[in-house]
Design an enzyme around this catalytic site. Structure first.
Site, PDB file in Angstrom:
ATOM      1  N   HIS A 268      17.044 -17.257 -26.811  1.00 26.58           N
ATOM      2  CA  HIS A 268      16.287 -17.413 -25.279  1.00 26.58           C
ATOM      3  C   HIS A 268      16.958 -16.774 -24.352  1.00 26.58           C
ATOM      4  O   HIS A 268      18.129 -16.539 -23.731  1.00 26.58           O
ATOM      5  CB  HIS A 268      15.981 -18.602 -25.767  1.00 26.58           C
ATOM      6  CG  HIS A 268      14.754 -19.604 -24.921  1.00 26.58           C
ATOM      7  ND1 HIS A 268      14.318 -19.658 -23.774  1.00 26.58           N
ATOM      8  CD2 HIS A 268      13.815 -19.940 -25.641  1.00 26.58           C
ATOM      9  CE1 HIS A 268      13.065 -20.034 -23.206  1.00 26.58           C
ATOM     10  NE2 HIS A 268      12.979 -19.848 -25.025  1.00 26.58           N
ATOM     11  N   ASP A 319      11.610 -20.933 -32.835  1.00 27.81           N
ATOM     12  CA  ASP A 319      11.165 -20.568 -34.293  1.00 27.81           C
ATOM     13  C   ASP A 319      11.635 -20.776 -35.143  1.00 27.81           C
ATOM     14  O   ASP A 319      10.867 -19.941 -36.463  1.00 27.81           O
ATOM     15  CB  ASP A 319      10.159 -19.005 -33.601  1.00 27.81           C
ATOM     16  CG  ASP A 319       9.917 -18.462 -32.295  1.00 27.81           C
ATOM     17  OD1 ASP A 319       9.592 -18.427 -31.576  1.00 27.81           O
ATOM     18  OD2 ASP A 319       8.692 -19.966 -32.652  1.00 27.81           O
TER      19      ASP A 319
HETATM   20  C1  SDX Z   1       9.384 -18.001 -28.010  1.00 34.62           C
HETATM   21  O1  SDX Z   1      10.514 -18.086 -23.153  1.00 34.62           O
HETATM   22  C2  SDX Z   1       9.962 -18.824 -23.409  1.00 34.62           C
HETATM   23  O2  SDX Z   1       9.798 -19.959 -23.401  1.00 34.62           O
HETATM   24  C3  SDX Z   1       9.421 -18.662 -24.663  1.00 34.62           C
HETATM   25  C4  SDX Z   1       9.630 -19.976 -25.940  1.00 34.62           C
HETATM   26  C5  SDX Z   1       8.446 -21.046 -25.521  1.00 34.62           C
HETATM   27  O3  SDX Z   1       8.071 -21.702 -26.107  1.00 34.62           O
HETATM   28  O4  SDX Z   1       7.452 -20.209 -25.299  1.00 34.62           O
HETATM   29  O5  SDX Z   1      10.591 -20.891 -26.500  1.00 34.62           O
HETATM   30  C6  SDX Z   1       9.217 -18.601 -27.456  1.00 34.62           C
HETATM   31  O6  SDX Z   1       9.181 -16.814 -27.363  1.00 34.62           O
HETATM   32  C7  SDX Z   1      11.037 -18.193 -28.158  1.00 34.62           C
HETATM   33  C8  SDX Z   1      11.814 -16.693 -28.196  1.00 34.62           C
HETATM   34  C9  SDX Z   1      11.471 -16.502 -29.775  1.00 34.62           C
HETATM   35  N1  SDX Z   1      11.555 -14.651 -30.413  1.00 34.62           N
HETATM   36  C10 SDX Z   1      12.655 -14.899 -30.855  1.00 34.62           C
HETATM   37  O7  SDX Z   1      13.119 -15.536 -31.675  1.00 34.62           O
HETATM   38  C11 SDX Z   1      13.181 -12.768 -30.525  1.00 34.62           C
HETATM   39  C12 SDX Z   1      14.379 -12.354 -31.167  1.00 34.62           C
HETATM   40  N2  SDX Z   1      15.209 -12.562 -29.678  1.00 34.62           N
HETATM   41  C13 SDX Z   1      15.579 -11.990 -28.754  1.00 34.62           C
HETATM   42  O8  SDX Z   1      14.565 -10.688 -28.629  1.00 34.62           O
HETATM   43  C14 SDX Z   1      15.969 -12.256 -27.555  1.00 34.62           C
HETATM   44  O9  SDX Z   1      16.528 -13.538 -27.886  1.00 34.62           O
HETATM   45  C15 SDX Z   1      14.608 -12.747 -26.372  1.00 34.62           C
HETATM   46  C16 SDX Z   1      13.666 -11.881 -26.251  1.00 34.62           C
HETATM   47  C17 SDX Z   1      14.121 -14.189 -27.069  1.00 34.62           C
HETATM   48  C18 SDX Z   1      15.464 -13.467 -25.212  1.00 34.62           C
HETATM   49  O10 SDX Z   1      15.893 -12.028 -24.467  1.00 34.62           O
HETATM   50  P1  SDX Z   1      16.775 -11.601 -23.088  1.00 34.62           P
HETATM   51  O11 SDX Z   1      16.849 -12.869 -22.467  1.00 34.62           O
HETATM   52  O12 SDX Z   1      15.546 -10.516 -23.066  1.00 34.62           O
HETATM   53  O13 SDX Z   1      17.704 -11.387 -23.803  1.00 34.62           O
HETATM   54  P2  SDX Z   1      18.641  -9.422 -23.748  1.00 34.62           P
HETATM   55  O14 SDX Z   1      17.004  -9.258 -24.061  1.00 34.62           O
HETATM   56  O15 SDX Z   1      18.578  -9.295 -22.684  1.00 34.62           O
HETATM   57  O16 SDX Z   1      19.631  -9.904 -24.498  1.00 34.62           O
HETATM   58  C19 SDX Z   1      21.041 -10.504 -24.199  1.00 34.62           C
HETATM   59  C20 SDX Z   1      22.214  -9.567 -25.162  1.00 34.62           C
HETATM   60  C21 SDX Z   1      21.528  -8.292 -25.981  1.00 34.62           C
HETATM   61  O17 SDX Z   1      23.103  -8.052 -26.711  1.00 34.62           O
HETATM   62  P3  SDX Z   1      23.456  -7.212 -25.931  1.00 34.62           P
HETATM   63  O18 SDX Z   1      22.714  -5.683 -26.043  1.00 34.62           O
HETATM   64  O19 SDX Z   1      23.519  -7.141 -24.323  1.00 34.62           O
HETATM   65  O20 SDX Z   1      24.936  -6.502 -26.431  1.00 34.62           O
HETATM   66  O21 SDX Z   1      21.654 -10.590 -26.560  1.00 34.62           O
HETATM   67  C22 SDX Z   1      21.711  -9.327 -27.709  1.00 34.62           C
HETATM   68  C23 SDX Z   1      20.975  -8.434 -26.797  1.00 34.62           C
HETATM   69  O22 SDX Z   1      20.923  -7.518 -28.065  1.00 34.62           O
HETATM   70  N3  SDX Z   1      20.670 -10.769 -28.523  1.00 34.62           N
HETATM   71  C24 SDX Z   1      20.207 -10.579 -29.696  1.00 34.62           C
HETATM   72  C25 SDX Z   1      19.542 -11.493 -29.332  1.00 34.62           C
HETATM   73  N4  SDX Z   1      18.556 -11.725 -28.739  1.00 34.62           N
HETATM   74  C26 SDX Z   1      19.511 -11.487 -27.435  1.00 34.62           C
HETATM   75  N5  SDX Z   1      20.797  -9.497 -30.303  1.00 34.62           N
HETATM   76  C27 SDX Z   1      20.526  -9.884 -31.462  1.00 34.62           C
HETATM   77  N6  SDX Z   1      19.997 -11.032 -32.224  1.00 34.62           N
HETATM   78  C28 SDX Z   1      19.165 -11.295 -31.232  1.00 34.62           C
HETATM   79  N7  SDX Z   1      17.502 -12.349 -31.222  1.00 34.62           N
END
Ligand code: SDX
Length: 382
Positions: A268, A319
């Site tokens: 998140h 989710d």
């Molecule tokens: C919702 O914003 C809200 O409030 C949204 C929500 C709402 O109620 O409206 O809460 C609802 O959208 C929840 C989130 C649903 N999305 C997912 O489940 C998709 C999977 N999650 C990610 O894509 C990610 O966690 C985000 C997009 C939710 C948040 O990502 P960030 O804050 O942009 O973090 P980032 O992409 O900069 O990642 C930081 C690190 C990275 O690793 P490095 O490249 O630094 O090594 O964490 C890793 C990312 O690769 N990472 C993940 C991951 N989420 C982050 N690696 C694997 N699986 C994941 N899910």
């Protein structure tokens, strides 16, 4: 003109305060993260107030008393039927079109039949009426399209059922059990609002030009669809199916992370130590798994959570459990994100109304990284 300096740049606007809001706080009381709707902790609301009471709280600023709830609920039930033109459109849209794309078109069509269609975009009272109609009609629209795309007869809304029971009834043509109704209502309450998430921000940007609330909600639906946001609950279910058994979890997650794959339903942007909504929903997943007599998916989900947490320190978000909850309710996975939208429309509308009540056009800057200034050459010299 202000010249934004390079160090003002925050990729993805991470950590940037772009609005003030009185609707939701996700800092939690001690700043360590937690969700409150207008000062009420989600843990105190969940299971104790209905989606109707929550929507009233977001739109009107206070929890309703008995009289206010009765009147609000009556307006919602009365507004449930959708225009015949929308039903005819559903019969023409190819069955293969995803329900989120159909929902985006549906809200545009509902706008044309809204009695307040020509009200000024800043008309607060008209915006509240439009919000109430969208809350009621989007549920009927999603259910109607599902029935038509399955070749099933439409199930008309029933005025004697509350919002949660009525939606499940219109989809399945069967009144849900109390356990299913209560769990669905709870999931709607948890999905209703979440401060300045991408889809809410999109809605606020849209109406900050003094465009109308329907345009704002259409922007929000288009934004919610993406798998990094609302589309994650549909993708989270596919993770469970692909892992397929508890024994596969550790290796499947290891391989996926090695391929730099995102595990849908985890992580998140704001909650780094855990999403309170996921914690609440998990207990209801277990209860419903027992009710349907199949705990297989709970047994697969647990080792996946342990693997992602241990290998990547990423907790589940809302989710992750909601995908299983909707499976236990017999809902097709393509309905998962539309259901997120049905719940969130109350939060989106509250933010749109708040933006229009105290508006300032949203127009951030970009840091230019393109070619330096250069002369235009005649075409024969290019
Ligand atoms: C919702 O914003 C809200 O409030 C949204 C929500 C709402 O109620 O409206 O809460 C609802 O959208 C929840 C989130 C649903 N999305 C997912 O489940 C998709 C999977 N999650 C990610 O894509 C990610 O966690 C985000 C997009 C939710 C948040 O990502 P960030 O804050 O942009 O973090 P980032 O992409 O900069 O990642 C930081 C690190 C990275 O690793 P490095 O490249 O630094 O090594 O964490 C890793 C990312 O690769 N990472 C993940 C991951 N989420 C982050 N690696 C694997 N699986 C994941 N899910």
């Amino acid at each position: 003109m202000s010249h934004a300096s390079a160090d003002d740049y925050r990729p993805g606007l991470e950590g940037v305060i772009a609005s003030e809001t009185a609707i939701a706080n996700i800092e939690g009381a001690d700043g360590a993260g937690g969700l409150e709707y207008r000062g009420y902790r989600i843990e105190d609301l969940a299971g104790h107030v209905s989606y109707e009471q929550t929507a009233f709280l977001l739109l009107h600023g206070e929890l309703p008393n008995r009289q206010q709830l009765r009147e609000f609920d009556a307006r919602l039930r009365q507004a449930r039927p959708i225009p015949e033109a929308l039903v005819e459109l559903y019969q023409r849209i190819p069955k293969s079109i995803h329900p989120m794309d159909v929902l985006r078109s549906s809200v545009s069509v509902l706008a044309h039949f809204d009695p307040d269609a020509n009200a000024a975009p800043t008309d607060h009272a008209a915006n509240v009426r439009k919000a109430e109609r969208m809350i009621a009609q989007m549920a009927t629209a999603v259910a109607a399209r599902r029935r038509i795309s399955q070749g099933l007869p439409l199930v008309a809304p029933r005025a004697d059922l509350d919002h949660a029971a009525n939606f499940l009834y219109m989809v399945h043509d069967k009144v849900p059990s109390e356990a299913m109704r209560a769990a669905f209502d709870l999931s709607l309450v948890l999905y209703t609002e979440h401060e300045l998430n991408a889809s809410t921000f999109a809605a606020r940007v849209t109406v900050s030009t003094l465009s109308d609330i329907y345009s704002g909600i259409v922007s929000a639906i288009g934004t919610l669809k993406g798998p990094l946001h609302g589309g994650a609950n549909e993708e989270a279910w596919k993770v469970l199916e692909r892992v397929g058994s508890p024994e596969n979890a550790e290796k499947w997650i290891q391989d996926a992370l090695a391929r730099k794959q995102r595990i849908m339903g985890f992580g998140h942007r704001v909650y780094k130590t855990g999403d309170p909504r996921a914690t609440i929903l998990k207990t209801h997943c277990r209860a419903l798994a027992q009710e349907v007599g199949d705990d297989r998916w709970e047994r697969i989900a647990e080792p996946i959570e342990q693997a992602v947490t241990s290998q990547k320190m990423l907790p589940p978000n809302v989710d992750w459990p909601s995908a299983r909850l909707y499976h236990y309710m017999g809902l097709e996975i393509e309905l998962y994100t539309p259901i997120f939208a049905l719940a969130r429309v109350a939060g989106w509308a509250a933010h749109v109304i708040e933006q229009l009540d105290h508006n300032r056009l949203m127009r951030p800057r970009a840091r230019y990284i393109g070619p330096p200034h250069r002369p235009v050459k005649p075409i024969d010299q290019r």
